[in-house]
Design an enzyme around this catalytic site. Structure first.
Site, PDB file in Angstrom:
ATOM      1  CB  SER A  45      25.683 -25.596  44.774  1.00  7.32           C
ATOM      2  OG  SER A  45      24.789 -26.557  45.289  1.00  7.32           O
ATOM      3  CD  GLU A  46      22.187 -24.692  42.162  1.00 12.10           C
ATOM      4  OE1 GLU A  46      22.565 -24.388  41.023  1.00 12.10           O
ATOM      5  OE2 GLU A  46      22.690 -25.626  42.819  1.00 12.10           O
ATOM      6  CB  THR A  47      19.147 -20.860  48.346  1.00  9.16           C
ATOM      7  OG1 THR A  47      20.372 -21.016  49.064  1.00  9.16           O
ATOM      8  CG2 THR A  47      18.018 -20.635  49.333  1.00  9.16           C
ATOM      9  CG  HIS A  73      21.011 -29.887  45.018  1.00 11.12           C
ATOM     10  ND1 HIS A  73      21.440 -29.039  44.024  1.00 11.12           N
ATOM     11  CD2 HIS A  73      21.324 -29.275  46.184  1.00 11.12           C
ATOM     12  CE1 HIS A  73      22.002 -27.977  44.574  1.00 11.12           C
ATOM     13  NE2 HIS A  73      21.940 -28.090  45.883  1.00 11.12           N
TER      14      HIS A  73
END
Length: 263
Positions: A45-47, A73
């Site tokens: 979902s995110e990096t 997160h």
């Protein structure tokens, strides 16, 4: 190039739960296109991409589709790596320069606490398109930050939601936060978060959504400290404290793997 890369499960103390994020430690700046390609390759979902040292880190967050302004997160995951690898001492405050201003993290009693902005909630008329998208009718609806927040009276409604992501994608919002009071002892409220517009149908645990949820439930429950649970399939736990225009979010994290990027 040999950039260090990690995958971390955030908002959990157990591997293979919580919200996985990529963390890339950069020796020097890289292009937006390169970071987006890496985020797409990770397919999380995110990096998070970090460059700098000690108290002068630059932090950016990419989904597989776009760069975003705020991500809880992945920030937690980045701080976790800096503390766990001994790059920053656990007694030290970390400052991140981001698109949402300077954000700080600190290590407190085995948890990482993030200092984030608070978002107010503006009540709006419950729209038919949101009802159709969620396939369920909330009791209240709000604009909050870049998101729509839908409040339900029954926790079972939150657990049972199976939204139409194509319809959610068409809404004039980054995503939809759904929430209710908790039916589980020890937790104040529960939530889920849907954001197909940014490439994430359902985010497992969303720290930034609690910048909306904390102030909202603070007004409802007349308190400013909460234990929250995001009830996605993976699930996650957060400690939330609201102080005026700031929301402090605590979480734990587990490193799953580390490696090198050779491109």
């Amino acid at each position: 190039m040999n950039e260090s890369i990690y995958q971390v499960d955030a908002f959990t103390k157990q591997a293979f739960s919580g919200n996985p994020a990529g963390v890339v430690l950069l020796k020097k700046g890289r292009s937006d296109k390169w970071m987006l390609l890496v985020a797409s390759e990770m397919n999380l979902s995110e990096t998070a991409f970090l460059i700098g040292e000690k108290d002068s880190y630059s932090l950016r967050w990419f989904t597989p589709a776009i760069e975003v302004d705020l991500c809880g997160h992945a920030t937690l995951s980045a701080a976790h790596i800096l503390y766990e690898e001994g790059i920053v001492e656990k007694s030290e405050l970390i400052k991140f320069a981001t698109r949402s201003g300077v954000l700080t993290t600190s290590f407190v009693d085995g948890w990482i606490e993030m200092n984030f902005p608070s978002f107010t909630a503006e009540k709006i008329v419950i729209s038919d398109v949101v009802i159709q998208a969620l396939k369920s009718e909330p009791v209240e609806m709000y604009n909050s930050g870049e998101n729509i927040m839908a409040v339900f009276s029954n926790p079972e409604d939150i657990y049972n939601l199976s939204p139409d992501f194509n319809l959610i994608k068409q809404l004039d919002a980054q995503g939809v936060i759904v929430t209710s009071l908790s039916d589980e002892a020890g937790f104040d409220f529960i939530s889920r978060y849907f954001a197909p517009k940014v490439g994430v149908d359902e985010d497992p645990v969303t720290g930034s959504a609690h910048c909306n949820l904390g102030p909202y439930w603070g007004g409802v429950l007349k308190k400013d400290v909460f234990r929250a649970k995001q009830v996605s399939d993976r699930g996650g736990e957060l400690l939330v404290r609201v102080e005026g225009e700031r929301t402090f979010i605590r979480g734990q994290a587990v490193t799953i793997f580390s490696g090198k990027i050779h491109i």
